[in-house]
Design a protein around this motif. Sequence first.
Motif, PDB file in Angstrom:
ATOM      1  N   ALA A   1      -5.093   0.400  -3.575  1.00 41.20           N
ATOM      2  CA  ALA A   1      -5.027   0.620  -5.020  1.00 41.20           C
ATOM      3  C   ALA A   1      -5.949   1.763  -5.423  1.00 41.20           C
ATOM      4  O   ALA A   1      -6.981   1.984  -4.807  1.00 41.20           O
ATOM      5  CB  ALA A   1      -5.423  -0.647  -5.770  1.00 41.20           C
ATOM      6  N   ARG A   2      -5.522   2.484  -6.456  1.00 37.68           N
ATOM      7  CA  ARG A   2      -6.384   3.556  -6.981  1.00 37.68           C
ATOM      8  C   ARG A   2      -7.333   2.987  -8.020  1.00 37.68           C
ATOM      9  O   ARG A   2      -7.033   2.002  -8.671  1.00 37.68           O
ATOM     10  CB  ARG A   2      -5.518   4.662  -7.600  1.00 37.68           C
ATOM     11  N   ASN A   3      -8.473   3.642  -8.189  1.00 37.77           N
ATOM     12  CA  ASN A   3      -9.475   3.143  -9.131  1.00 37.77           C
ATOM     13  C   ASN A   3      -9.109   3.355 -10.575  1.00 37.77           C
ATOM     14  O   ASN A   3      -9.527   2.640 -11.447  1.00 37.77           O
ATOM     15  CB  ASN A   3     -10.835   3.784  -8.861  1.00 37.77           C
TER      16      ASN A   3
ATOM     17  N   VAL B   1       4.991   7.441  -1.607  1.00 34.52           N
ATOM     18  CA  VAL B   1       4.272   6.166  -1.516  1.00 34.52           C
ATOM     19  C   VAL B   1       2.762   6.397  -1.466  1.00 34.52           C
ATOM     20  O   VAL B   1       2.268   7.116  -0.590  1.00 34.52           O
ATOM     21  CB  VAL B   1       4.733   5.384  -0.273  1.00 34.52           C
ATOM     22  N   GLY B   2       2.055   5.803  -2.414  1.00 34.78           N
ATOM     23  CA  GLY B   2       0.603   5.949  -2.477  1.00 34.78           C
ATOM     24  C   GLY B   2      -0.135   4.670  -2.142  1.00 34.78           C
ATOM     25  O   GLY B   2      -0.663   4.500  -1.044  1.00 34.78           O
ATOM     26  N   SER B   3      -0.175   3.734  -3.070  1.00 38.32           N
ATOM     27  CA  SER B   3      -1.039   2.559  -2.920  1.00 38.32           C
ATOM     28  C   SER B   3      -0.698   1.693  -1.712  1.00 38.32           C
ATOM     29  O   SER B   3      -1.590   1.079  -1.131  1.00 38.32           O
ATOM     30  CB  SER B   3      -1.052   1.739  -4.212  1.00 38.32           C
TER      31      SER B   3
ATOM     32  N   SER C   1      -1.603  10.875  -2.108  1.00 40.90           N
ATOM     33  CA  SER C   1      -3.032  10.722  -1.841  1.00 40.90           C
ATOM     34  C   SER C   1      -3.913  11.038  -3.044  1.00 40.90           C
ATOM     35  O   SER C   1      -5.135  11.153  -2.910  1.00 40.90           O
ATOM     36  CB  SER C   1      -3.405  11.636  -0.667  1.00 40.90           C
ATOM     37  N   LYS C   2      -3.322  11.160  -4.204  1.00 36.88           N
ATOM     38  CA  LYS C   2      -4.094  11.475  -5.426  1.00 36.88           C
ATOM     39  C   LYS C   2      -5.255  10.509  -5.601  1.00 36.88           C
ATOM     40  O   LYS C   2      -5.110   9.320  -5.334  1.00 36.88           O
ATOM     41  CB  LYS C   2      -3.168  11.425  -6.647  1.00 36.88           C
ATOM     42  N   THR C   3      -6.357  11.052  -6.046  1.00 37.20           N
ATOM     43  CA  THR C   3      -7.630  10.339  -6.292  1.00 37.20           C
ATOM     44  C   THR C   3      -8.365   9.898  -5.019  1.00 37.20           C
ATOM     45  O   THR C   3      -9.499   9.455  -5.086  1.00 37.20           O
ATOM     46  CB  THR C   3      -7.502   9.085  -7.215  1.00 37.20           C
TER      47      THR C   3
ATOM     48  N   MET D   1       8.730   4.505  -5.032  1.00 42.45           N
ATOM     49  CA  MET D   1       7.284   4.488  -4.861  1.00 42.45           C
ATOM     50  C   MET D   1       6.924   3.163  -4.170  1.00 42.45           C
ATOM     51  O   MET D   1       7.812   2.462  -3.703  1.00 42.45           O
ATOM     52  CB  MET D   1       6.575   4.619  -6.214  1.00 42.45           C
ATOM     53  N   SER D   2       5.636   2.837  -4.128  1.00 37.08           N
ATOM     54  CA  SER D   2       5.231   1.640  -3.377  1.00 37.08           C
ATOM     55  C   SER D   2       6.034   0.392  -3.748  1.00 37.08           C
ATOM     56  O   SER D   2       6.472  -0.347  -2.878  1.00 37.08           O
ATOM     57  CB  SER D   2       3.741   1.356  -3.596  1.00 37.08           C
ATOM     58  N   GLY D   3       6.216   0.171  -5.037  1.00 37.51           N
ATOM     59  CA  GLY D   3       6.828  -1.085  -5.471  1.00 37.51           C
ATOM     60  C   GLY D   3       8.337  -1.140  -5.347  1.00 37.51           C
ATOM     61  O   GLY D   3       8.925  -2.221  -5.436  1.00 37.51           O
TER      62      GLY D   3
HETATM   63  C1  LIG Z   1       1.262   8.117  -8.098  1.00 36.82           C
HETATM   64  C2  LIG Z   1       2.669   8.513  -7.903  1.00 36.82           C
HETATM   65  C3  LIG Z   1       3.453   7.924  -6.896  1.00 36.82           C
HETATM   66  C4  LIG Z   1       2.960   6.844  -5.964  1.00 36.82           C
HETATM   67  O1  LIG Z   1       2.719   5.645  -6.621  1.00 36.82           O
HETATM   68  P1  LIG Z   1       2.381   4.298  -5.799  1.00 36.82           P
HETATM   69  O2  LIG Z   1       2.838   3.220  -6.699  1.00 36.82           O
HETATM   70  O3  LIG Z   1       0.904   4.300  -5.595  1.00 36.82           O
HETATM   71  O4  LIG Z   1       3.128   4.333  -4.524  1.00 36.82           O
HETATM   72  C5  LIG Z   1       4.755   8.385  -6.741  1.00 36.82           C
HETATM   73  N1  LIG Z   1       5.270   9.352  -7.527  1.00 36.82           N
HETATM   74  C6  LIG Z   1       4.543   9.933  -8.501  1.00 36.82           C
HETATM   75  C7  LIG Z   1       5.176  11.007  -9.320  1.00 36.82           C
HETATM   76  C8  LIG Z   1       3.233   9.533  -8.729  1.00 36.82           C
HETATM   77  O5  LIG Z   1       2.532  10.126  -9.701  1.00 36.82           O
END
Ligand SMILES: *Cc1c(COP(=O)(O)O)cnc(C)c1O
Length: 220
Positions: free
Chosen positions: A215-217, A208-210, A24-26, A191-193
């Motif tokens: 997408a993050r800014n 998983v973030g985006s 959830s960063k940013t 991660m997401s991709g």
């Molecule tokens: C930002 C981040 C993620 C998530 O990335 P997404 O591509 O947005 O899913 C996972 N692991 C680390 C260490 C990150 O910094």
Amino acid sequence: MSISKNLLEIKSSLPEHVSLVAVSKTKPVSNLMEAYNAGQRIFGENKIQEMVEKHEQMPKDIQWHMIGHVQRNKVKYMAEFVSLIHGVDSLKLLSEIDKQAKRHDRIIDCLLQIKIAKEDSKFGMSAKDASALLLSEEFSELKNINILGLMGMATFTDNMKQIENEFNFLKSTFDELKIQCPKLKIISMGMSGDYQLAIDCGSNMIRVGSSIFGARNYMN
Ligand SMILES: *Cc1c(COP(=O)(O)O)cnc(C)c1O
């Protein structure tokens, strides 16, 4: 798509043994609360200050994972509540985590970050250094940390074959280290991709973030 829909769709596709860290960063607390209300309890942040602020504002049954590079002088700010630190890459950092954990009378779970990417920019230890750390006398004296597994970040590339090789490398490193340290159980990769590929390669914790929050800014 909404955050809760994204989350539930990803969750329903995961095998039961895989845990999902919602990165959830940013993102604002309102976004995190949407995921929380959809049942998510594990959140990952990569900046200690940001994690501390969100922790203060959010329900206390959340498990906060620090997934970014950790500066030793900032460990003290999260020692009271952090649930898992993914990016441990030196005995020096581990000693500081141990010291701060002791002050709060707790044991902090950690993962050793292994460098699996070809890029110079990614942090992490070599498999050999991780093995030496786990066998060292200094390590055996640290009573307030608990190493639960390994974390890795693949190269930022579209070449899925390369990513697969890097994930396989982390899995085989895990299998080797587990012989000397049987309590290792977590492999944090994907991660997401690339999380589906990561799971196929043996991951049991994805970050998983985006794909959840959009997408993050800015690049982080
Ligand atoms: C930002 C981040 C993620 C998530 O990335 P997404 O591509 O947005 O899913 C996972 N692991 C680390 C260490 C990150 O910094």
